[in-house]
Design a protein around this motif. Sequence first.
Motif, mmCIF file in Angstrom:
data_model
loop_
_atom_site.group_PDB
_atom_site.id
_atom_site.type_symbol
_atom_site.label_atom_id
_atom_site.label_comp_id
_atom_site.label_asym_id
_atom_site.label_seq_id
_atom_site.Cartn_x
_atom_site.Cartn_y
_atom_site.Cartn_z
ATOM 1 N N LYS A 128 0.820 -1.216 0.000
ATOM 2 C CA LYS A 128 0.000 0.000 0.000
ATOM 3 C C LYS A 128 0.850 1.261 0.000
ATOM 4 C CE LYS A 128 -1.516 -1.701 3.892
ATOM 5 N NZ LYS A 128 -2.501 -2.059 4.886
ATOM 6 N N ASP A 153 -5.111 -5.786 -0.026
ATOM 7 C CA ASP A 153 -5.463 -5.246 1.286
ATOM 8 C C ASP A 153 -6.942 -5.571 1.536
ATOM 9 O OD1 ASP A 153 -4.802 -3.982 3.579
ATOM 10 O OD2 ASP A 153 -4.398 -2.028 2.672
ATOM 11 N N SER A 154 -7.243 -6.189 2.671
ATOM 12 C CA SER A 154 -8.573 -6.789 2.834
ATOM 13 C C SER A 154 -9.703 -5.756 2.732
ATOM 14 C CB SER A 154 -8.656 -7.523 4.172
ATOM 15 O OG SER A 154 -8.407 -6.635 5.226
ATOM 16 N N GLU A 155 -9.446 -4.524 3.175
ATOM 17 C CA GLU A 155 -10.498 -3.502 3.142
ATOM 18 C C GLU A 155 -10.835 -3.110 1.707
ATOM 19 O OE1 GLU A 155 -7.759 -3.475 4.808
ATOM 20 O OE2 GLU A 155 -8.349 -3.549 6.915
ATOM 21 N N ASN A 220 -1.832 2.211 9.946
ATOM 22 C CA ASN A 220 -2.241 1.330 8.847
ATOM 23 C C ASN A 220 -3.577 1.790 8.267
ATOM 24 O OD1 ASN A 220 -2.124 -1.008 7.136
ATOM 25 N ND2 ASN A 220 -3.692 -1.902 8.464
ATOM 26 N N LYS A 221 -4.515 2.159 9.140
ATOM 27 C CA LYS A 221 -5.820 2.609 8.641
ATOM 28 C C LYS A 221 -5.663 3.939 7.917
ATOM 29 C CE LYS A 221 -7.881 -0.101 9.266
ATOM 30 N NZ LYS A 221 -8.121 -1.304 8.444
ATOM 31 N N GLU A 224 -4.491 3.320 4.609
ATOM 32 C CA GLU A 224 -5.586 2.725 3.829
ATOM 33 C C GLU A 224 -6.603 3.774 3.374
ATOM 34 O OE1 GLU A 224 -5.260 -1.740 5.721
ATOM 35 O OE2 GLU A 224 -7.066 -0.592 6.123
HETATM 36 MG MG MG Z 1 -5.821 -3.753 5.552
#
Ligand code: MG
Length: 390
Positions: A128, A153-155, A220-221, A224
């Motif tokens: 990312k 990235d899972s989101e 991390n968020k 994201e």
């Molecule tokens: Mg993630």
Amino acid sequence: MNNSREVVKLSILGSTGSIGIQTLQVIEQSRGKFEVLYLTTNRNIDLLYQQVQKFAPKGVVIRDYDMFKEFKKKYNANIKVFSGEDALDEVAASSENDLVVSAIVGFSGVKPTISALASGKNVALANKESIVVAGEIITEITRKYNSKIISIDSEHNAILQCLVGENLDTVEEVILTASGGPFLNTDPKNFEHIQIQEALAHPRWSMGKKISIDSATLMNKGLEVIEAHWLFNLETDKIKVLIHPESIIHSMVQFIDGSIKAQLGPPDMRIPISFALNYPNRFKYDFPRINLAKIEKLSFFEPNHNKFPCLRLAYDALAVGGSAPIVLNASNEIAVNAFLGGKITFDKIPACIEFALNKINNKAKPSLEEIYYIDKLTREITESFINNLN
Ligand code: MG
Ligand code: NDP
């Protein structure tokens, strides 16, 4: 990557990391659907050699020159073995690839990710940081070379799944979910005393060290949020974050009619990885399923920006734009390394980033050369800030 039975040839940049290893697990369970062309590591030659024996790639890249020499001495692998940054770029841009999995950690993933996209190939993107620092350039490259990013990235993978069959213009907002990390319920007064091992112990996901610390600070968020901005062309005020400690809903999209779509699943990265590898199709895998009847509740609440300033710093950097996300990312990488090296306490990570963001003048629309320069400058400035702390 079409629906036919043709074998998909792929290379994995960072195959010895958490995402790289899980990508190979997915490939192993894909019943011959994928052929591995190139694998790369920084220093972990022993694991790389095991992967070579199992997946028989055409070649490997060992980024670190000493470990490259060691590999040549220790192993008699009958394949091409390269070293260095240029070799990484060449492998990423190889015309033989159908797909490149970008799973190097941090800024080192920027150039190979760009090289892969500029070769017109699709990229399954875990790195990312590359889209955080070079979002505008990467977006232009994907348009110019007709390549596509499918986020691992899972989101973002969840958002992509929610958007199937939808028109982007009808998105009111996206809601990125966050587990909240290991210190969700820790009094911030105690952040100073957090041990490295405590910060690495994520309650839901097992990941590499850097992203584990980023999850503990909520950076991390923040990264994201910036990633979502570029991937889905969304303004900052349309990207929300909700803490969801159970990590069952991986993100949601709210549409203009008030409808919300969510993607659910166990917290297992092999699921988003497999979606990215098989995109736009699905393939059967026997990964664990969730039993919703056994999950007592799904809870959600707003993140606390005072307790976790990294999230606020990332939103601010995105709002400022230009070079601010580059500074945010580089100062964060230095601060995380300093924490992991025992040089600073956990609570000092946001202070390092804030210092760098205040210190470095913003540059609108930085070129790739300027991105490199700003990254290097930020690292130097943050390191001297850290040295002065001690
Ligand atoms: Mg993630
Ligand atoms: P890891 O630290 O586990 O693995 C990183 C990989 O990159 C390793 O193969 C490592 O080699 C290689 N590498 C490290 N530094 C360099 C360098 N300078 N040059 C070339 N290769 C290098 O990281 P993760 O797998 O956890 O994360 C990878 C990326 O995926 C990150 O950007 C992260 O944010 C993202 N991501 C990860 C998730 C996860 O669950 N782990 C979830 C979502 C996103 P070596 O083995 O020698 O260190």
